[in-house]
Design a protein around this motif. Structure first.
Motif, PDB file in Angstrom:
ATOM      1  N   GLN A  49       0.839  -1.195   0.000  1.00  0.00           N
ATOM      2  CA  GLN A  49       0.000   0.000   0.000  1.00  0.00           C
ATOM      3  C   GLN A  49       0.876   1.248   0.000  1.00  0.00           C
ATOM      4  OE1 GLN A  49      -1.830  -1.281   3.723  1.00  0.00           O
ATOM      5  NE2 GLN A  49      -3.784  -0.608   2.846  1.00  0.00           N
ATOM      6  N   THR A  87       0.374   3.927   1.714  1.00  0.00           N
ATOM      7  CA  THR A  87       0.544   4.380   3.098  1.00  0.00           C
ATOM      8  C   THR A  87       1.737   3.687   3.747  1.00  0.00           C
ATOM      9  OG1 THR A  87      -1.820   4.772   3.287  1.00  0.00           O
ATOM     10  CG2 THR A  87      -0.591   4.573   5.346  1.00  0.00           C
ATOM     11  N   LEU A  97      -8.340   4.281  -6.794  1.00  0.00           N
ATOM     12  CA  LEU A  97      -7.732   3.147  -6.108  1.00  0.00           C
ATOM     13  C   LEU A  97      -7.281   2.142  -7.162  1.00  0.00           C
ATOM     14  CD1 LEU A  97      -7.068   1.822  -3.362  1.00  0.00           C
ATOM     15  CD2 LEU A  97      -9.327   0.752  -3.471  1.00  0.00           C
ATOM     16  N   LEU A 146      -4.350  -1.187  -3.610  1.00  0.00           N
ATOM     17  CA  LEU A 146      -3.122  -0.882  -2.873  1.00  0.00           C
ATOM     18  C   LEU A 146      -2.738   0.594  -2.862  1.00  0.00           C
ATOM     19  CD1 LEU A 146      -0.795  -3.845  -3.885  1.00  0.00           C
ATOM     20  CD2 LEU A 146      -1.871  -3.442  -1.679  1.00  0.00           C
ATOM     21  N   ILE A 147      -2.851   1.248  -3.989  1.00  0.00           N
ATOM     22  CA  ILE A 147      -2.451   2.654  -4.021  1.00  0.00           C
ATOM     23  C   ILE A 147      -3.662   3.515  -4.384  1.00  0.00           C
ATOM     24  CG2 ILE A 147      -0.031   2.134  -4.526  1.00  0.00           C
ATOM     25  CD1 ILE A 147      -0.570   3.131  -7.418  1.00  0.00           C
ATOM     26  N   LYS A 148      -3.783   4.632  -3.679  1.00  0.00           N
ATOM     27  CA  LYS A 148      -4.890   5.556  -3.931  1.00  0.00           C
ATOM     28  C   LYS A 148      -4.289   6.868  -4.418  1.00  0.00           C
ATOM     29  CE  LYS A 148      -8.410   5.689  -1.110  1.00  0.00           C
ATOM     30  NZ  LYS A 148      -9.258   5.988   0.067  1.00  0.00           N
TER      31      LYS A 148
END
Length: 173
Positions: A11, A13, A62, A66-68
């Protein structure tokens, strides 16, 4: 030896936290989430939601769960941050997004938008950045494999962190 991205991807984050604090990364990854009760985190979310008037379809994409990506444009992706106090981790997170997109065949440039400061930084992924990202992904995997969280490392921004109270309660040795 070629880097196997599928084995290491995480992710956004978590990638960001790796550059902020490895202990925070481990705690977050092991289900100890303190962000929801933190005023600074909530302020950042509100600022993010109301800062840019963008076509609804371009906001918060999204990818692979995993990545936004905050804002997706034809040639560019934007990451919106409140301030530039965590500039290195912000920049590395955006570079990770650019790297991730490249791995799935999408080439973009990036922009960091610091709302409070009305500051904009252009970011372009280089081969050197790609090597740095791969090393960070290996470091993240090692950190997450630890049986216990890394020891507290006193950093200048600890007092404003959502995990501050958790970290500064005396650890059992």
């Amino acid at each position: 030896m070629e880097f196997n991205f599928e084995e290491f991807k995480v992710q956004g984050t978590k990638f960001n936290y790796y550059y902020i604090c490895k202990r925070k990364l481990w705690l977050f990854s092991n289900g100890i989430a303190m962000e929801e009760a933190n005023d600074r985190v909530q302020q950042g979310k509100i600022t993010h939601e109301h800062s840019y008037k963008i076509k609804e379809g371009n906001k918060e994409k999204l990818i692979d769960g995993l990545i936004k990506i905050d804002i997706l444009e034809k040639e560019n992706i934007r990451e919106v941050k409140l301030t530039s106090k965590m500039q290195e981790s912000d920049r590395m997170q955006l570079l990770y997004y650019l790297y991730y997109l490249k791995q799935i065949g999408i080439i973009r440039r990036g922009t960091l938008n610091y709302v409070k400061e009305k500051k904009v930084e252009q970011v372009i992924l280089t081969k050197e950045d790609e090597n740095k990202i791969e090393k960070a992904l290996e470091g993240i995997k090692k950190t997450l494999a630890l049986a216990r969280p890394p020891k507290v490392e006193k950093l200048p921004y600890c007092k404003k962190c959502a995990y501050y109270e958790y970290c500064y309660i005396k650890e059992v040795q």
